[in-house]
Scaffold this active site. Structure first.
Site, PDB file in Angstrom:
ATOM      1  N   HIS A 106      20.105  24.627  14.782  1.00 55.57           N
ATOM      2  CA  HIS A 106      19.365  25.798  15.274  1.00 55.57           C
ATOM      3  C   HIS A 106      18.520  26.462  14.174  1.00 55.57           C
ATOM      4  O   HIS A 106      17.388  26.895  14.428  1.00 55.57           O
ATOM      5  CB  HIS A 106      20.365  26.799  15.867  1.00 55.57           C
ATOM      6  CG  HIS A 106      19.827  27.625  16.976  1.00 55.57           C
ATOM      7  ND1 HIS A 106      20.588  28.075  18.009  1.00 55.57           N
ATOM      8  CD2 HIS A 106      18.577  28.109  17.221  1.00 55.57           C
ATOM      9  CE1 HIS A 106      19.842  28.806  18.848  1.00 55.57           C
ATOM     10  NE2 HIS A 106      18.621  28.830  18.378  1.00 55.57           N
ATOM     11  N   GLY A 121       6.885  36.343  27.047  1.00 52.91           N
ATOM     12  CA  GLY A 121       6.354  37.031  28.232  1.00 52.91           C
ATOM     13  C   GLY A 121       5.005  37.685  28.005  1.00 52.91           C
ATOM     14  O   GLY A 121       4.246  37.920  28.950  1.00 52.91           O
ATOM     15  N   PHE A 122       4.658  37.945  26.739  1.00 48.47           N
ATOM     16  CA  PHE A 122       3.436  38.721  26.466  1.00 48.47           C
ATOM     17  C   PHE A 122       2.174  38.028  26.975  1.00 48.47           C
ATOM     18  O   PHE A 122       1.268  38.681  27.531  1.00 48.47           O
ATOM     19  CB  PHE A 122       3.313  38.983  24.955  1.00 48.47           C
ATOM     20  CG  PHE A 122       2.255  39.986  24.614  1.00 48.47           C
ATOM     21  CD1 PHE A 122       2.483  41.339  24.811  1.00 48.47           C
ATOM     22  CD2 PHE A 122       1.016  39.592  24.129  1.00 48.47           C
ATOM     23  CE1 PHE A 122       1.504  42.286  24.523  1.00 48.47           C
ATOM     24  CE2 PHE A 122       0.027  40.526  23.841  1.00 48.47           C
ATOM     25  CZ  PHE A 122       0.276  41.875  24.040  1.00 48.47           C
ATOM     26  N   TYR A 168      23.955  31.015  22.617  1.00 46.18           N
ATOM     27  CA  TYR A 168      23.431  31.842  23.714  1.00 46.18           C
ATOM     28  C   TYR A 168      24.612  32.371  24.526  1.00 46.18           C
ATOM     29  O   TYR A 168      25.333  31.640  25.192  1.00 46.18           O
ATOM     30  CB  TYR A 168      22.480  31.049  24.617  1.00 46.18           C
ATOM     31  CG  TYR A 168      21.224  30.549  23.946  1.00 46.18           C
ATOM     32  CD1 TYR A 168      20.772  31.096  22.735  1.00 46.18           C
ATOM     33  CD2 TYR A 168      20.468  29.522  24.506  1.00 46.18           C
ATOM     34  CE1 TYR A 168      19.622  30.617  22.117  1.00 46.18           C
ATOM     35  CE2 TYR A 168      19.308  29.053  23.894  1.00 46.18           C
ATOM     36  CZ  TYR A 168      18.900  29.600  22.698  1.00 46.18           C
ATOM     37  OH  TYR A 168      17.760  29.123  22.096  1.00 46.18           O
ATOM     38  N   SER A 199       9.529  29.913  23.136  1.00 50.17           N
ATOM     39  CA  SER A 199       8.756  31.121  23.435  1.00 50.17           C
ATOM     40  C   SER A 199       7.271  30.775  23.653  1.00 50.17           C
ATOM     41  O   SER A 199       6.373  31.410  23.074  1.00 50.17           O
ATOM     42  CB  SER A 199       8.907  32.184  22.332  1.00 50.17           C
ATOM     43  OG  SER A 199      10.265  32.529  22.155  1.00 50.17           O
ATOM     44  N   PRO A 200       6.997  29.777  24.504  1.00 47.86           N
ATOM     45  CA  PRO A 200       5.606  29.327  24.688  1.00 47.86           C
ATOM     46  C   PRO A 200       4.748  30.353  25.422  1.00 47.86           C
ATOM     47  O   PRO A 200       3.522  30.279  25.369  1.00 47.86           O
ATOM     48  CB  PRO A 200       5.757  28.055  25.524  1.00 47.86           C
ATOM     49  CG  PRO A 200       7.025  28.263  26.296  1.00 47.86           C
ATOM     50  CD  PRO A 200       7.936  29.009  25.357  1.00 47.86           C
ATOM     51  N   LEU A 201       5.426  31.302  26.093  1.00 46.65           N
ATOM     52  CA  LEU A 201       4.682  32.376  26.770  1.00 46.65           C
ATOM     53  C   LEU A 201       4.671  33.637  25.911  1.00 46.65           C
ATOM     54  O   LEU A 201       4.409  34.743  26.400  1.00 46.65           O
ATOM     55  CB  LEU A 201       5.330  32.676  28.130  1.00 46.65           C
ATOM     56  CG  LEU A 201       5.325  31.513  29.124  1.00 46.65           C
ATOM     57  CD1 LEU A 201       6.223  31.803  30.319  1.00 46.65           C
ATOM     58  CD2 LEU A 201       3.890  31.232  29.599  1.00 46.65           C
ATOM     59  N   GLY A 202       4.959  33.469  24.611  1.00 44.04           N
ATOM     60  CA  GLY A 202       4.967  34.633  23.735  1.00 44.04           C
ATOM     61  C   GLY A 202       5.994  35.665  24.187  1.00 44.04           C
ATOM     62  O   GLY A 202       5.730  36.858  24.171  1.00 44.04           O
TER      63      GLY A 202
HETATM   64  N1  LIG Z   1      15.173  27.453  18.848  1.00 42.41           N
HETATM   65  C1  LIG Z   1      15.134  28.761  18.849  1.00 42.41           C
HETATM   66  O1  LIG Z   1      15.423  29.414  17.846  1.00 42.41           O
HETATM   67  C2  LIG Z   1      14.726  29.477  20.108  1.00 42.41           C
HETATM   68  C3  LIG Z   1      14.356  30.828  20.056  1.00 42.41           C
HETATM   69  C4  LIG Z   1      13.952  31.457  21.246  1.00 42.41           C
HETATM   70  C5  LIG Z   1      13.946  30.742  22.431  1.00 42.41           C
HETATM   71  N2  LIG Z   1      14.329  29.435  22.448  1.00 42.41           N
HETATM   72  C6  LIG Z   1      14.323  28.635  23.694  1.00 42.41           C
HETATM   73  O2  LIG Z   1      13.030  28.703  24.264  1.00 42.41           O
HETATM   74  C7  LIG Z   1      13.120  29.165  25.614  1.00 42.41           C
HETATM   75  C8  LIG Z   1      11.880  29.962  25.997  1.00 42.41           C
HETATM   76  O3  LIG Z   1      11.643  31.017  25.075  1.00 42.41           O
HETATM   77  P1  LIG Z   1      11.729  32.562  25.476  1.00 42.41           P
HETATM   78  O4  LIG Z   1      12.528  32.700  26.699  1.00 42.41           O
HETATM   79  O5  LIG Z   1      12.135  33.281  24.254  1.00 42.41           O
HETATM   80  O6  LIG Z   1      10.218  32.965  25.700  1.00 42.41           O
HETATM   81  P2  LIG Z   1       9.080  32.629  26.771  1.00 42.41           P
HETATM   82  O7  LIG Z   1       9.433  31.424  27.537  1.00 42.41           O
HETATM   83  O8  LIG Z   1       7.821  32.651  26.009  1.00 42.41           O
HETATM   84  O9  LIG Z   1       9.062  33.932  27.708  1.00 42.41           O
HETATM   85  C9  LIG Z   1      10.159  34.328  28.466  1.00 42.41           C
HETATM   86  C10 LIG Z   1       9.816  35.664  29.094  1.00 42.41           C
HETATM   87  O10 LIG Z   1       8.682  35.510  29.934  1.00 42.41           O
HETATM   88  C11 LIG Z   1       8.991  35.868  31.272  1.00 42.41           C
HETATM   89  N3  LIG Z   1       8.314  34.875  32.105  1.00 42.41           N
HETATM   90  C12 LIG Z   1       8.567  33.555  32.242  1.00 42.41           C
HETATM   91  N4  LIG Z   1       7.685  32.970  33.076  1.00 42.41           N
HETATM   92  C13 LIG Z   1       6.851  33.941  33.480  1.00 42.41           C
HETATM   93  C14 LIG Z   1       5.717  33.963  34.331  1.00 42.41           C
HETATM   94  N5  LIG Z   1       5.268  32.855  34.922  1.00 42.41           N
HETATM   95  N6  LIG Z   1       5.081  35.162  34.549  1.00 42.41           N
HETATM   96  C15 LIG Z   1       5.530  36.290  33.953  1.00 42.41           C
HETATM   97  N7  LIG Z   1       6.580  36.324  33.114  1.00 42.41           N
HETATM   98  C16 LIG Z   1       7.244  35.163  32.877  1.00 42.41           C
HETATM   99  C17 LIG Z   1      10.503  35.843  31.359  1.00 42.41           C
HETATM  100  O11 LIG Z   1      10.967  36.807  32.286  1.00 42.41           O
HETATM  101  P3  LIG Z   1      11.954  36.458  33.512  1.00 42.41           P
HETATM  102  O12 LIG Z   1      13.141  35.751  32.943  1.00 42.41           O
HETATM  103  O13 LIG Z   1      12.311  37.796  34.038  1.00 42.41           O
HETATM  104  O14 LIG Z   1      11.154  35.627  34.445  1.00 42.41           O
HETATM  105  C18 LIG Z   1      10.900  36.254  29.951  1.00 42.41           C
HETATM  106  O15 LIG Z   1      10.845  37.654  29.813  1.00 42.41           O
HETATM  107  C19 LIG Z   1      14.420  29.959  25.643  1.00 42.41           C
HETATM  108  O16 LIG Z   1      14.945  30.078  26.954  1.00 42.41           O
HETATM  109  C20 LIG Z   1      15.309  29.159  24.735  1.00 42.41           C
HETATM  110  O17 LIG Z   1      15.905  28.076  25.444  1.00 42.41           O
HETATM  111  C21 LIG Z   1      14.707  28.788  21.289  1.00 42.41           C
END
Ligand SMILES: NC(=O)c1ccc[n+]([C@@H]2O[C@H](COP(=O)([O-])OP(=O)(O)OC[C@H]3O[C@@H](n4cnc5c(N)ncnc54)[C@H](OP(=O)(O)O)[C@@H]3O)[C@@H](O)[C@H]2O)c1
Length: 328
Positions: free
Chosen positions: A124, A208-209, A57, A203-206
């Site tokens: 990873h 952000g979707f 990252y 990516s539990p919030l898809g």
């Molecule tokens: N192992 C892997 O290959 C892998 C791959 C992807 C991710 N990850 C890990 O998983 C973590 C989470 O995944 P992710 O960041 O991809 O996806 P996510 O948590 O599903 O979604 C993140 C997105 O949602 C927005 N968001 C967060 N909380 C919100 C809320 N309450 N209301 C509205 N929007 C919200 C964030 O925007 P803002 O930041 O602007 O709030 C960002 O755009 C990453 O940080 C990383 O550590 C691991």
């Protein structure tokens, strides 16, 4: 916030914090580096004590940020990071889980994080050129040397998990899982259940979707990874809104937000599941943490499942190159 237990007795807050977006993937950061340090420390003050980063990252700057932010409160936090990429000229140029490479990058991650032991060290992506037994053996040696506490895998398939676990016990599998990404359900989750391994949905919030803040009219800024993901093409976003509409309806009925419903749905699946939503805003850390207080009934969970199955999802969760690296 209450604790959950992953494999091997590792206790973490029921919801963690993904730090990736603070350094990449979602376009320009709305805050400064100091603001991100405030978000990380503020999360821990609010009981979110499981923080996720990775060597790749940034590369590198995310581990440095996490290390600096958590230094004064290091003992209160479980820090997870990841290895497995060959990084050249500031970007990843392929996979490398060779044992020699793992030993080298573990020392580098420890130095960047400013810690003496990595609490949870994930591969990873599975490297098809290195037997998983050799990877597990290398991490096992790091555990014996006191440099790593727990071993994890990310986006590994069920048989890889089993083979790795036979060499060194796996504490957690981290893979994409949410209402619209159900890939781990047929074989990975049953394998984790059987072997006593925890599961960490990324990516539990898809991306952000599922929070309802992204629709067909959303314009992604330069550097926002979602513009390269088929599921986020404008037509797909339009088609995929139907699921979010249903999530919002339930959220409204329960006095919650759509994002909280998406997280509560994950928490309801198994007691050993710990989502790591990513955000750069403390207000959203609080909102996401609030999902731990939102109980969904068995009927509500079943209804969400039925609706998600009926609606389906348009578009893959990664581009072609990304899809080739998952589930091996
Ligand atoms: N192992 C892997 O290959 C892998 C791959 C992807 C991710 N990850 C890990 O998983 C973590 C989470 O995944 P992710 O960041 O991809 O996806 P996510 O948590 O599903 O979604 C993140 C997105 O949602 C927005 N968001 C967060 N909380 C919100 C809320 N309450 N209301 C509205 N929007 C919200 C964030 O925007 P803002 O930041 O602007 O709030 C960002 O755009 C990453 O940080 C990383 O550590 C691991």
């Amino acid at each position: 916030m209450h604790a959950r237990t992953l494999g091997q007795g590792l206790q973490v807050s029921a919801i963690g914090l993904g730090a990736m977006g603070m350094s990449q993937s979602y376009g320009p950061n709305p805050g400064s580096r100091d603001d991100m340090i405030g978000v990380l420390r503020g999360a821990v003050e609010r009981g979110v004590t499981f923080v996720d980063t990775a060597e790749v990252y940034g590369p590198y700057v995310n581990e440095e940020l996490v290390g600096e932010a958590l230094a004064p409160i290091r003992d209160e936090v479980v820090i997870a990071t990841k290895f497995g990429w060959r990084i050249e000229g500031g970007k990843s140029v392929g996979l490398d889980s060779g044992p020699e490479h793992i030993r080298k990058v573990a020392d580098e991650s420890l130095a960047r994080l400013g810690i003496d032991v990595i609490d949870l060290y994930y591969q990873h992506r599975v490297d098809p050129d290195v037997p998983i037994e050799d990877v597990a053996g290398a991490v096992g040696e790091l555990v014996a040397a006191g440099k790593v506490r727990h071993f994890g895998l990310s986006e590994a398939g069920a048989s890889t998990i089993r083979q790795a676990h036979a060499v060194h016990p796996v504490t957690a599998v981290q893979s994409e899982y949410s209402l619209w990404t159900r890939d781990p359900e047929p074989s990975v989750l049953p394998t984790c259940a059987e072997l006593g391994i925890g599961f960490v949905p990324f990516s539990p919030l898809g991306k952000g979707f599922l929070t309802g803040t992204v629709d067909a009219s959303t314009e992604f800024a330069a550097g926002d990874i979602r513009s390269t993901i088929p599921r986020f093409a404008a037509e797909s976003r339009d088609a995929n809104q139907a699921l979010v509409a249903h999530v919002r309806e339930l959220a409204d009925a329960k006095g919650a937000t759509p994002g909280q419903v998406a997280l509560a749905w994950l928490l309801a699946q198994q007691p050993w599941i710990v989502p790591i939503p990513g955000t750069r805003r403390l207000s959203r850390v609080e909102e996401n943490a609030g999902a731990t207080a939102l109980a969904l009934s068995a009927d509500e969970v079943a209804d969400l499942d039925a609706v998600a199955a009926r609606i389906g999802v348009v578009g893959n969760r990664y581009n072609e190159a990304g899809m080739a690296m998952v589930g091996r």
